[in-house]
Design an enzyme around this catalytic site. Structure first.
Site, PDB file in Angstrom:
ATOM      1  N   ASN A   1       1.693  11.449   5.568  1.00 41.48           N
ATOM      2  CA  ASN A   1       0.794  10.633   6.382  1.00 41.48           C
ATOM      3  C   ASN A   1       1.215  10.690   7.846  1.00 41.48           C
ATOM      4  O   ASN A   1       2.267  10.187   8.213  1.00 41.48           O
ATOM      5  CB  ASN A   1       0.827   9.189   5.870  1.00 41.48           C
ATOM      6  CG  ASN A   1      -0.402   8.401   6.265  1.00 41.48           C
ATOM      7  OD1 ASN A   1      -0.426   7.182   6.182  1.00 41.48           O
ATOM      8  ND2 ASN A   1      -1.453   9.074   6.700  1.00 41.48           N
TER       9      ASN A   1
ATOM     10  N   TYR B   1       0.819  -1.208   0.000  1.00 40.14           N
ATOM     11  CA  TYR B   1       0.000   0.000   0.000  1.00 40.14           C
ATOM     12  C   TYR B   1       0.855   1.261   0.000  1.00 40.14           C
ATOM     13  O   TYR B   1       1.801   1.398   0.770  1.00 40.14           O
ATOM     14  CB  TYR B   1      -0.898   0.024   1.245  1.00 40.14           C
ATOM     15  CG  TYR B   1      -1.667   1.316   1.406  1.00 40.14           C
ATOM     16  CD1 TYR B   1      -2.732   1.617   0.559  1.00 40.14           C
ATOM     17  CD2 TYR B   1      -1.320   2.243   2.377  1.00 40.14           C
ATOM     18  CE1 TYR B   1      -3.429   2.798   0.696  1.00 40.14           C
ATOM     19  CE2 TYR B   1      -2.011   3.427   2.523  1.00 40.14           C
ATOM     20  CZ  TYR B   1      -3.072   3.704   1.672  1.00 40.14           C
ATOM     21  OH  TYR B   1      -3.761   4.879   1.797  1.00 40.14           O
TER      22      TYR B   1
ATOM     23  N   GLY C   1      -6.060   5.199  -0.239  1.00 37.24           N
ATOM     24  CA  GLY C   1      -7.477   5.423   0.031  1.00 37.24           C
ATOM     25  C   GLY C   1      -8.312   4.401  -0.717  1.00 37.24           C
ATOM     26  O   GLY C   1      -8.077   3.190  -0.651  1.00 37.24           O
TER      27      GLY C   1
ATOM     28  N   ARG D   1     -12.525  31.362  47.315  1.00 38.84           N
ATOM     29  CA  ARG D   1     -12.334  30.253  48.238  1.00 38.84           C
ATOM     30  C   ARG D   1     -12.046  28.939  47.513  1.00 38.84           C
ATOM     31  O   ARG D   1     -11.307  28.086  48.012  1.00 38.84           O
ATOM     32  CB  ARG D   1     -13.590  30.106  49.098  1.00 38.84           C
ATOM     33  CG  ARG D   1     -13.396  29.217  50.282  1.00 38.84           C
ATOM     34  CD  ARG D   1     -14.656  28.901  51.056  1.00 38.84           C
ATOM     35  NE  ARG D   1     -15.816  29.703  50.785  1.00 38.84           N
ATOM     36  CZ  ARG D   1     -17.062  29.270  50.938  1.00 38.84           C
ATOM     37  NH1 ARG D   1     -17.284  28.042  51.345  1.00 38.84           N
ATOM     38  NH2 ARG D   1     -18.089  30.057  50.676  1.00 38.84           N
TER      39      ARG D   1
END
Length: 633
Positions: A286, A145, A152, A377
Site C-alpha cells: 500500500n 483495517y 477494500g 529570441r
C-alpha cells in the site's frame, strides 16, 4: 543478416549476427574482440575471455541477462552498451536511509546500482517499538483495517484468528500486465519502499525490513509488470508483484542468476524469503512508490535535458547568425521569473562577449536584421517556464519520496492505528502530468529550430545541411523524425489525472491514474531528449559550413565533444547510430559537463549585473546614512 550496434567506451561497433539464438554474452565478447582488434594496444584489455562485463540497452538503460538469446531480447539494429563490471562494482558505497532525507537524485543513483542500502541505527529502536505495539495489541477483539479485517469492499469483514495467515497472503492476489520494469526501475521501486517503511509508521518488523535490504543489496529483483495501477489505493498491483518475489513466489532477476523462480534466486544468494506477520501484507503493497519512483527518474532526466537544451539552442543561434541582445540582463530583470533569468544568464555565458568572443558573431555584427525569430529570441521565456515546472515537480516528488503513504498508519506513542488517505496518488499524478506538458515544449521549440537549420530560405545554409542535395538527403528525414516525436508528445501530454474510474465496488471511488502519468511523463522526456539530440547534430553540421570561422570557446568545446562520437555529414549514411550516440551524450550529461564550468565562471564574475534592477536605483533622494555597527563583547 541482423546486426547490432554496440557501444564500448567511446566507440560504436556494428556487430553482425548469423544466428539469433546466440546469447547476449556472445554479442558482448564479439564486440570486445572487434574493439581490441582496432586498437594497437588492444585498448588496454589483456584477454577478452577474462573480461567480466554488464550489457544494457542504450535506450532506457535496461540491463540485459547474458544468458538470454538475442532474438528474445533485441530487435534488428538495436543499440547495446558494454560496461566493465569492475567499473560498476568498484563504485558501490553505502547510502543511509532514514525515511526523511532521500532525494530524487539519490533514488535514481540507487536504481543505477551506485549504492548499497543501510538504515540509520536510531530507526531500529523506533521500528521495534512500533512493531511491539502491533504484536502486543493483536487479539481477536482488536478490529483494525487490513490487520484483522479484509480490505477494500471487505473492510467490515472481520477475519477469524486462525485464518489471518491466509488473509495476509491473499493481499498478493493483485496482478499487473505488460512488460516488466527494467532492473534499474525495479531497484528504485524496492529502495523507495524500504525508505518509506523505515519511517516506522507502517507496522513492519525489523526482520522483514532487513530481508528487503539484503535483497536490494544483492540485486535480487522481483518481476514487476509496468501496467495495472490506478494510483489509489496506492500502487497495490505492482507493489504486490514486488513483494511476491521477496516472499519466494513468482519470478525474480539478479545479475548472477538471470530470470528464474524467486525462491531459487534468493537461495542462490544465501537469502531467505520474507515470512509475513500481522499487518505486514498491507504494509508491503500500500503506497505510491511506483508512481513516485518512475516520477523521480522523469524529473531527473527532465532537469538534465532542460539545462542542456539551453546549450544546444545557443549553438543553433550561432549557426543561424542570431543576436545575443535579446538576453540582456536588464530585459529579464523586468520580468523576474527565476527560470527565465537563469536561462538568459546561460545564453549570455555561452554566446559572444568580452569573455568569449565569437568569429561567427563578428562576421554579421553590422547586418540589417533587427531581431530574431521567436524560437531563438524567446528561449529564456519558453525554456524558463520549463525549468520552473521541473523545480515545482521535483519538490512534490521529493516530499512524496519521504512520506508514509500506506494505510492504516501505526501511532504507537498514541496507542492508535488510524485509517487515512495518504495512499492517494493525486499529488505526484498531477505534478507529473504538469511535468510532461512543461518539458514537451523543449521539443516543440527545438523542432522549429531544426526546421530553420534545414530550410535554406531561413538559414542561408545548404538545404538539409548537406552538399550535393538531391543526391544526398542530409537531415531531411531526421527532421521528419523530430516532427513525429513532437506530434506523439502532443497526445501523451493529455493529463491522465483528469480521469478517474471507480474500483473495488465503489469503495475506492476516486483514483489518480498516477501510474500512467508517470510512465507517459518518462516517454515524453525521452522524446524530448531525442529531438534535442537531432538539433545538436544539425547545429554542429551547420558549423561545418561556416568554417574557418569559430564560435565561442564553450560552444567549440561542445562541438568537439559531438565530433568525438559523430563525424561530419559528408554524404548520406545510416543516421540512427549518430542520433543514438548524441542521445547518449545527453543522457550522461556530458554536454552540460563541458559547458558548466564556463557558465559558473561567468555567473560568479557578473553576479551583480544579473540581479534585478532595484526600484530605488534612480532615486533622487540622498542615500541614507549607514547604521552604526555595535560590537557585543
Amino acid at each position: 543478416m541482423p546486426r547490432y550496434t554496440v557501444h564500448i567506451r567511446d566507440e560504436w561497433l556494428a556487430v553482425p549476427c548469423r544466428d539469433p539464438t546466440y546469447t547476449i554474452q556472445w554479442l558482448g565478447y564479439e564486440a570486445l574482440k572487434r574493439y581490441t582488434k582496432n586498437k594497437p594496444d588492444n585498448g588496454g584489455i589483456d584477454a577478452v575471455k577474462d573480461i567480466r562485463f554488464v550489457a544494457r540497452r542504450c535506450q532506457g538503460q535496461g540491463l540485459l541477462d547474458g544468458d538470454d538469446t538475442i532474438e528474445d531480447v533485441l530487435e534488428d539494429n538495436d543499440f547495446v552498451e558494454i560496461v566493465h563490471k569492475q567499473h560498476v562494482l568498484s563504485s558501490l558505497q553505502n547510502l543511509f536511509l532514514d525515511g526523511n532525507s532521500l532525494t530524487s537524485t539519490d533514488l535514481v543513483n540507487l536504481g543505477r546500482g551506485l549504492y548499497k542500502i543501510k538504515v540509520i541505527i536510531y530507526l531500529r529502536f523506533s521500528l521495534v517499538i512500533r512493531y511491539i505495539y502491533i504484536s502486543f495489541f493483536f487479539s481477536p477483539f482488536w478490529v483494525v483495517y487490513g490487520i484483522t479485517t479484509g480490505f477494500g469492499k471487505f473492510a467490515r469483514t472481520v477475519i477469524p484468528v486462525h485464518k489471518l495467515k491466509y488473509s495476509t497472503f491473499s493481499f498478493f492476489s493483485e496482478y499487473c500486465v505488460g512488460n516488466p520494469l527494467s532492473p534499474e526501475r525495479t531497484r528504485m521501486l524496492l529502495a523507495l519502499r524500504i525508505n518509506v517503511l523505515a519511517k516506522g509508521y507502517s507496522g513492519i518488523s525489523l526482520e522483514t525490513l532487513h530481508r528487503m535490504i539484503q535483497a536490494f543489496n544483492a540485486s535480487c529483483l522481483s518481476f514487476v509488470p509496468e501496467k495495472g495501477t490506478v494510483g489509489a489505493s496506492g500502487d497495490l498491483a505492482p507493489l504486490s508483484h514486488l513483494a511476491l518475489g521477496l516472499m519466494g513466489e513468482g519470478k525474480m532477476w539478479s545479475p548472477k542468476s538471470g530470470w528464474a523462480d524467486a525462491k531459487y534466486v534468493l537461495e542462490a544468494h544465501g537469502l531467505k524469503p520474507i515470512s509475513l506477520k500481522p499487518k505486514e501484507g498491507l504494509a508491503l503493497i500500500n503506497g505510491t512508490q511506483m508512481i513516485t519512483s518512475l516520477g523521480a527518474e522523469a524529473v531527473e532526466r527532465a532537469q538534465a535535458i532542460a539545462r542542456q537544451a539551453d546549450i544546444i539552442a545557443a549553438i543553433t543561434l550561432e549557426v543561424l547568425k542570431g543576436t545575443s541582445k535579446a538576453f540582456d540582463s536588464d530585459i529579464h530583470a523586468l520580468r523576474p521569473h527565476p527560470g527565465q533569468i537563469e536561462v538568459a544568464m546561460r545564453f549570455r555565458a555561452l554566446l559572444d562577449s568580452d569573455h568569449h568572443p565569437s568569429e561567427i558573431a563578428e562576421s554579421h555584427r553590422f547586418c540589417d536584421r533587427v531581431q530574431d525569430a521567436y524560437t531563438m529570441r524567446c528561449c529564456p521565456q519558453v525554456h524558463g517556464i520549463v525549468n520552473d515546472t521541473i523545480d515545482f515537480t521535483q519538490k512534490i516528488i521529493n516530499t512524496e519520496i519521504n512520506s508514509a503513504t500506506d494505510n492504516p498508519m501505526v501511532f504507537a506513542e498514541r496507542g492508535e492505528t488510524i485509517s487515512g488517505g495518504n495512499f492517494h496518488g493525486e499529488y505526484p499524478a498531477k505534478a507529473l502530468d504538469f511535468l510532461a506538458i512543461g518539458v514537451h515544449e523543449l521539443a516543440a521549440i527545438s523542432e522549429r529550430r531544426i526546421e530553420r537549420l534545414c530550410n535554406p530560405s531561413l538559414s542561408e545554409l545548404p538545404a538539409f545541411l548537406v552538399n550535393e542535395g538531391g543526391l544526398n538527403s542530409g537531415f531531411m528525414i531526421a527532421h521528419c523524425t523530430a516532427a513525429s516525436l513532437v506530434s506523439e508528445n502532443k497526445v501523451l501530454c493529455h493529463p491522465s489525472s483528469v480521469d478517474s474510474l471507480s474500483t473495488s465496488a465503489a469503495t475506492e471511488d476516486h483514483v489518480s491514474m498516477g501510474g500512467w502519468a508517470a510512465r507517459k511523463a518518462l516517454r515524453v522526456v525521452e522524446h524530448v531528449e531525442q529531438v534535442l539530440a537531432i538539433e545538436l547534430l544539425a547545429a554542429c553540421q551547420g558549423i561545418e559550413f561556416l568554417r574557418p570561422l569559430r564560435t565561442t570557446t564553450p560552444l567549440e568545446k561542445v562541438y568537439d565533444l559531438v565530433r568525438s562520437v559523430v563525424k561530419p555529414w559528408i554524404k548520406d549514411r545510416f543516421m540512427s547510430p549518430d542520433i543514438e550516440a548524441v542521445h547518449r551524450l545527453l543522457l550522461d550529461q556530458k554536454v552540460w559537463n563541458v559547458a558548466q564550468p564556463y557558465i559558473e565562471k561567468y555567473n560568479m564574475e557578473l553576479l551583480p549585473e544579473s540581479r534585478p534592477i532595484s526600484p530605488t536605483a534612480f532615486s533622487l533622494d540622498p542615500p541614507a546614512s549607514p547604521r552604526k555597527r555595535i560590537r557585543l563583547e
